[in-house]
Design a protein around this motif. Structure first.
Motif: not given
Ligand code: CTP
Ligand code: CA
Length: 226
Positions: A133-160
Motif C-alpha cells: 500500500i505504501l509503495a503504491s501511494l509513493a509511486a503516484a504523483q502527487p502523493h501525501p507525506f508518507l509515514v510507515g511503521f516497521a516492527a522488527e525482531t532484530q537489526n531494527v535500524e538497518t531494516y527500518a
C-alpha cells in the motif's frame, strides 16, 4: 520531548491512518491473520485529531471503539480492501500514516466451502503476495507525506532504513517487538527515522507515544512540504 497540542500542530490537515491487522480468508471459517491489536494506530488517529487534523481511520478487524475526534472510519478485512480504502482516502490527504500490519500474502483462492481433513495428509496452501500500500501511494504523483511503521525482531535500524528508502517514505517509525513491547501490549517504544535524521521515543504508553509521534510528523511535514 513533551507533546503540547495547545498550538494544534496539524490544524486543517487531512490525515489518513491505517490500523490493525488484515485477515486473508482461506475458506468460510478460517483465515490467515497477524498479531496486531490496532491500539497503536487508534492512538495515532486520536492524537492526530487532537492536533487539529481531519482524520480518516481505515481499520482492519479490531475490537476498538472509534477514537474521539475521528471524522470518518472505514472498516475493512483483507489487505486488498485496505489497499482500496486507503488509496481512495489518500487522494485528498496531506499525510498518510500506515500503522496497519498488512498481511503480506493471501491464499491464491478462497474455498467456497469449509476445507475438510483427508486422512492425515498434509495440506498445502498456495499464497500470493499482496500489493504494498505504501509503495503504491509513493509511486503516484502527487502523493501525501508518507509515514510507515516497521516492527522488527532484530537489526531494527538497518531494516527500518531499508524500508524507508525502498518504499519511498518520508519517515518510518520502528520498534523492536518481543520483550513485552510492541504487539498486544499497552506500552511501546519507537525510533523515528527520516533521510537525514532520527529521534528516539522511549518506552511509554501508546497514547503518550502517539502524541510525540504526531508532534514529530508535524514538524517534519512542515520542514519538507512547508
Ligand atoms: N505495508 C503496506 N502494504 C503492505 C505491507 C506493508 O503498506 N502490503 C506497510 C505497513 O503498513 C508498514 C510498512 O509497510 O507501515 C512496513 O511493514 P512491514 O511488514 O514491516 O514491511 P514489509 O515491506 O512487508 O517487509 P517484511 O514484512 O518482509 O519485513
Ligand atoms: Ca510485512
Amino acid at each position: 520531548m513533551v507533546a503540547s497540542f495547545g498550538d494544534q500542530v496539524l490544524r486543517g490537515k487531512k490525515v489518513v491512518v491505517s490500523a490493525g491487522p488484515t485477515y486473508e480468508d482461506i475458506d468460510p471459517v478460517r483465515f490467515i491473520g497477524n498479531r496486531s491489536s490496532g491500539r497503536m494506530g487508534f492512538a495515532v488517529a486520536e492524537a492526530a485529531a487532537q492536533a487539529g487534523a481531519q482524520v480518516t481511520l481505515v481499520a482492519g478487524p479490531v475490537s476498538l471503539t472509534t477514537p474521539a475526534g475521528v471524522v470518518r472510519r472505514v472498516d475493512v478485512r483483507s489487505a486488498a480492501q485496505m489497499h482500496a480504502a486507503v488509496t481512495d482516502a489518500a487522494q485528498s490527504a496531506d499525510i498518510y500514516i500506515g500503522s496497519a500490519a498488512v498481511g503480506d500474502y493471501r491464499p491464491n483462492a478462497v474455498a467456497a466451502h469449509k476445507l475438510k481433513k483427508h486422512d492425515g495428509a498434509d495440506l498445502t496452501l498456495q499464497l500470493a503476495e499482496n500489493p504494498d500500500i505504501l509503495a503504491s501511494l509513493a509511486a503516484a504523483q502527487p502523493h501525501p507525506f508518507l509515514v510507515g511503521f516497521a516492527a522488527e525482531t532484530q537489526n531494527v535500524e538497518t531494516y527500518a532504513r531499508d524500508k524507508l528508502q525502498r518504499k519511498g517514505l518520508d519517515m518510518i517509525a520502528a520498534n523492536q517487538v518481543g520483550e513485552g513491547l510492541g504487539f498486544e501490549t499497552a506500552d511501546n517504544a519507537i525510533t523515528l527515522y527520516w533521510a537525514d535524521g532520527s529521534l528516539e521515543l522511549p518506552r511509554t504508553d501508546k497514547a503518550a507515544l502517539a502524541r510525540q509521534l504526531i508532534e514529530c510528523i508535524a514538524s517534519r511535514y512542515k520542514a519538507v512540504r512547508g
